[in-house]
Design a protein around this motif. Structure first.
Motif, short mmCIF file in Angstrom:
data_model
loop_
_atom_site.label_atom_id
_atom_site.label_comp_id
_atom_site.label_asym_id
_atom_site.label_seq_id
_atom_site.Cartn_x
_atom_site.Cartn_y
_atom_site.Cartn_z
N ASP A 23 0.64 -1.27 -0.13
CA ASP A 23 -0.07 0.00 0.01
C ASP A 23 0.94 1.13 0.18
O ASP A 23 0.47 2.15 -0.83
CB ASP A 23 -0.94 0.10 1.29
CG ASP A 23 -0.40 -0.37 2.41
OD1 ASP A 23 0.81 -1.26 2.48
OD2 ASP A 23 -0.77 0.10 3.47
N SER A 55 2.38 -3.58 -7.08
CA SER A 55 2.10 -3.09 -5.71
C SER A 55 0.27 -3.70 -5.67
O SER A 55 -0.07 -4.29 -4.57
CB SER A 55 1.89 -1.78 -5.40
OG SER A 55 3.21 -1.29 -5.70
N ARG A 58 0.18 -7.43 -5.22
CA ARG A 58 0.38 -8.21 -3.95
C ARG A 58 -0.67 -8.00 -3.05
O ARG A 58 -0.81 -8.37 -2.06
CB ARG A 58 1.44 -7.13 -3.26
CG ARG A 58 2.77 -7.24 -4.10
CD ARG A 58 3.59 -8.67 -3.59
NE ARG A 58 4.94 -8.92 -4.63
CZ ARG A 58 5.79 -8.20 -4.09
NH1 ARG A 58 5.99 -7.73 -2.94
NH2 ARG A 58 7.19 -8.47 -4.87
N GLN A 59 -1.53 -6.83 -3.31
CA GLN A 59 -2.85 -6.54 -2.71
C GLN A 59 -4.21 -7.38 -3.14
O GLN A 59 -5.14 -7.18 -2.29
CB GLN A 59 -3.08 -5.16 -2.25
CG GLN A 59 -1.95 -4.20 -1.86
CD GLN A 59 -2.28 -2.72 -1.93
OE1 GLN A 59 -3.34 -2.24 -1.23
NE2 GLN A 59 -1.69 -2.12 -2.80
N LYS A 61 -5.46 -7.04 -5.71
CA LYS A 61 -6.36 -6.21 -6.50
C LYS A 61 -5.96 -6.56 -8.01
O LYS A 61 -5.26 -5.85 -8.81
CB LYS A 61 -6.17 -4.59 -6.42
CG LYS A 61 -6.58 -4.42 -4.72
CD LYS A 61 -6.46 -2.93 -4.62
CE LYS A 61 -6.96 -2.81 -3.13
NZ LYS A 61 -6.42 -1.40 -2.63
#
Lengths: 119, 88, 88, 119
Positions: A23, A55, A58-59, A61
């Motif tokens: 994040d 990024s 990794r989340q 999304k």
């Protein structure tokens, strides 16, 4: 100046990614992307877009991640310079795999595989 | 299509190795690595990984038009899963 | 023991890739490469190749004590021959 | 001085190998080996021994090649420093494979494989 800020944002985004803080990485890469655009620096613009894609991946999304990885391909088309495309194809395919869309994943892996022997 | 997740896992496996070795290399080279060198080293690591993966990756994809190819593709997948421990 | 020639061919295949990429890398880095850098780059190329080959190589060797392992080893060999074009 | 001569012999041996002239490479590495011994430089001594092994292998002289590749292992034992051993084990196994002694080849490949994950 702006260029230095850009480089340091990219670097710190990378470090956040390495330290499992996607994040925080996202915010750095977002600023970097805006800077790269205003500086009209396509190489760094690609790095920022790839960082944003990573990024988000990794989340979890994945749909949003695909958007940014595709941006790398779009910049390549615009500039007539295809560095980073192999990685972008692979990453987009990885996202589709995660989303369970194996058909689409296969299409992008084929593009990825076709480029593995080039430089 | 069954082989698609194996492609993803094999990519991730190779990328972990690439990053670990790259980091070791950069730390050996000390600070103030010229940009040209940094770039060449990154290209080297990607070049080796990509060229080594090309054969296996290609043989994980098949158009599925004839069953012999499909069977071989699945055998390739099982062998890669075993050899790189991709199932765990 | 039937898998021994495959080990040799796979080693040679990977070494060709390693040397070609290493040469490209060194030529990009220009003349007067510091010895430390030269060494680190060589180690990087070997590190990536060796770590990627470890799994497949290990799965080409088996003590032959039970037939399941032997069969799997032969399947691994066939898959590697196909995927890396080692038979030609 | 001698050290410079040694380095240039190793370099020219390598070039001869690359240009498919293993007989000329052999002579360079032979001189390099003698120089390295007299300079008591084990690192360069290993390089020369490996070069000699490779030169003989290219000429199909596998038994002699094994002698020189084994010299690398002996130097490692003597110095308590095992760099180059992975490559030496692999090369010795390759030679035994060429000689049709798959049993012996297997033994050396096992040593080689065991070292692939170390540095």
């Amino acid at each position: 100046p702006q260029k230095e800020d850009l480089i340091s944002r990219l670097k710190s985004g990378k470090n956040f990614l390495r330290n499992q803080e996607p994040d925080k990485a996202f915010l750095e890469f977002k600023t970097a992307l805006d800077l790269a655009k205003s500086l009209k620096d396509p190489t760094e613009e690609k790095k920022a877009a790839r960082g944003l894609g990573a990024s988000l991946q990794r989340q979890g999304k994945y749909r949003e991640a695909i958007k940014y990885h595709s941006m790398v391909l779009a910049i390549s088309d615009r500039e007539g310079e295809d560095s980073g495309n192999t990685e972008a194809y692979g990453a987009i395919a990885d996202c589709y795999t995660e989303l369970g869309d194996l058909e689409k994943a296969g299409i992008f892996y084929d593009k990825y595989i076709a480029r593995l022997e080039t430089d | 299509l069954e082989t698609v997740p194996t492609i993803k896992k094999l990519r991730a496996y190779a990328e972990r190795i690439r990053l670990a070795e790259l980091e070791k290399c950069l730390s050996k080279m000390g600070d103030d690595i010229p940009k040209k060198t940094r770039r060449a080293v990154d290209d080297l690591s990607r070049g080796i990984v990509n060229k080594l993966l090309h054969g296996p990756m290609q043989h994980l994809r098949c158009d599925g038009s004839d069953s012999r190819t499909l069977n071989e593709t699945l055998e390739n997948m099982h062998a890669l899963n075993r050899m790189f421990g991709l199932e765990s």
